[in-house]
Design a protein around this motif. Structure first.
Motif, short mmCIF file in Angstrom:
data_model
loop_
_atom_site.label_atom_id
_atom_site.label_comp_id
_atom_site.label_asym_id
_atom_site.label_seq_id
_atom_site.Cartn_x
_atom_site.Cartn_y
_atom_site.Cartn_z
N ILE A 104 60.68 70.67 36.51
CA ILE A 104 60.34 70.69 37.93
C ILE A 104 60.77 69.38 38.58
N ASP A 105 61.46 69.46 39.73
CA ASP A 105 61.84 68.25 40.43
C ASP A 105 60.60 67.56 40.95
N THR A 106 60.54 66.25 40.82
CA THR A 106 59.34 65.49 41.19
C THR A 106 59.31 65.08 42.65
N GLU A 107 60.17 65.63 43.46
CA GLU A 107 60.20 65.26 44.87
C GLU A 107 58.85 65.53 45.54
N PHE A 108 58.12 66.57 45.05
CA PHE A 108 56.82 66.88 45.65
C PHE A 108 55.81 65.76 45.38
N ILE A 109 56.04 64.98 44.31
CA ILE A 109 55.16 63.83 44.04
C ILE A 109 55.69 62.58 44.72
N SER A 110 57.00 62.31 44.58
CA SER A 110 57.56 61.09 45.18
C SER A 110 57.40 61.12 46.70
N GLY A 111 57.51 62.32 47.28
CA GLY A 111 57.31 62.44 48.73
C GLY A 111 55.86 62.28 49.14
N TRP A 112 54.96 62.54 48.18
CA TRP A 112 53.52 62.41 48.43
C TRP A 112 53.05 60.96 48.35
N LEU A 113 53.80 60.11 47.62
CA LEU A 113 53.43 58.71 47.48
C LEU A 113 53.40 58.03 48.85
N LEU A 114 52.45 57.14 49.04
CA LEU A 114 52.23 56.55 50.36
C LEU A 114 53.38 55.66 50.79
#
Length: 372
Positions: free
Chosen positions: A2-12
């Motif tokens: 799974i691409d982690t963009e959903f987490i990296s984009g969630w980082l403040l």
């Protein structure tokens, strides 16, 4: 993978990172199975830290998966020297300093108090976010399956069904519950499963009145109902199904109970769709059993999500405390049951993919009462 963009984009911001330590979420993110390792996700780069048992293979597999999926944030595999006293600390410290990390979000649903204290001691300069935010983000993402994930779940289901077909032709009176479970497990592995989804349940006669009974030495006897609940694993993804069989000729009461459970299963399947809540879906099945006079014998929730774990969110239950609204792409079980203490039980379980206006049933084994 799974691409982690959903987490990296969630980082403040660039000083914020996510640290994943649970085995199941490491596999979800990296596509690689390991008993040891941590994943660090920053705004700029992702890292998978693991030891020499996994390093070379992980570097090879994760590199291939990153290339094939065109990841925006390729994962860098980092070797942790497990012999060095401060191996993990040194590697994490390098990453935190390089990216100027000040805040690290943790999976509060997976990390122990001892684990948290260990990280706080190693990195006193870092603020650790122990709120539910990261865990909830991962749960929400994992509940909706990609097409690739669904294919793996379906492959596991096909193996389980083929194994059940082989088993059915071998069943006879005198075989013990333990023996049947062992044979079914063997068939699933023989047919290509990577593992067994959970401890296979085989419960006959009075034992079938216990929803999650453990197989015993009890032999199959004439007049028994036999509940068989089982699943296979393919590339980390699970399947889950239950069928109830009868030894010899069932009584009229047994046939009526079976028909009631079948009706509850059918009505619930018809009600599955995106945007319905798990509470309402559970109530559909429970209302059908009430019409038959058996709702008081339905002792568990209607179903649950399935994926990298055999029991995932959402929960289909009238007792669900949080929102359990189904979404398109979720994989859930529909498993109503009736359990009459001291007599017998019946459960029928299918596994479905939720669609916008209904569902796709991944379980192809017929639900007609099978006789032995």
């Amino acid at each position: 993978m799974i691409d982690t963009e959903f987490i990296s984009g969630w980082l403040l911001d660039s000083s914020h990172a996510a640290l994943l330590t649970s085995q199941v979420n490491r596999r979800y993110i990296t596509g690689f199975k390991s008993s040891y390792g941590v994943v660090v996700i920053t705004k700029d780069r992702d890292y998978f830290l693991t030891d020499s048992r996994y390093y070379e293979r992980a570097a090879e597999i994760i590199s291939e998966l990153s290339d094939s999926h065109g990841r925006l944030h390729p994962i860098k595999v980092v070797l942790v020297d497990e012999i060095a006293e401060h191996g993990l600390k040194q590697q994490l410290e390098y990453i935190f300093v390089k990216h100027r990390i000040e805040t690290v979000s943790l999976e509060n649903q997976a990390m122990t108090i001892a684990g948290l204290e260990r990280y706080k001691k190693m990195f006193p300069q870092v603020e650790f976010d122990t709120s539910e935010r990261l865990s909830e983000l991962l749960v929400k993402k994992r509940t909706v399956k990609t097409l690739d994930e669904i294919k793996k779940i379906e492959a596991a289901q096909r193996i389980a069904e083929r194994a059940f077909g082989k088993l059915h032709s071998k069943l006879k009176t005198g075989m013990s519950e333990k023996q049947i479970a062992a044979i079914l497990n063997y068939y699933m592995l023989e047919l290509g499963a990577d593992g067994i989804a959970f401890d296979t349940i085989v419960a006959s006669g009075k034992n079938s009145a216990v929803p999650h009974a453990t197989p015993t030495d009890k032999p199959l006897e004439q007049g028994d109902f036999v509940i068989i609940d089982f699943g296979a694993v393919v590339d980390g993804y699970h399947s889950d199904m239950t069928r109830t069989l009868v030894i010899g000729k069932p009584s009229e009461t047994m046939k009526r109970v079976y028909d009631a459970v079948w009706s509850a299963n059918t009505d619930a399947l018809k009600a599955v769709r995106a945007d319905i809540t798990g509470k309402l879906l559970d109530n559909v099945a429970r209302s059908t059993l009430e019409a038959w006079g058996y709702d008081s014998f339905f002792k568990h929730s209607l179903g649950h999500g399935v994926g990298l774990e055999v029991h995932e969110k959402p929960t289909l239950s009238i007792k669900a405390k949080k929102d359990s609204t189904l979404r398109e792409g979720m994989v859930v079980t529909i498993e109503p049951g009736v359990y009459i203490p001291g007599k017998f039980g019946v459960r029928i379980e299918d596994m479905v993919v939720v669609t916008k206006n209904g569902c796709v049933n991944l379980t192809k084994t017929p639900k007609t009462l099978l006789h032995i």
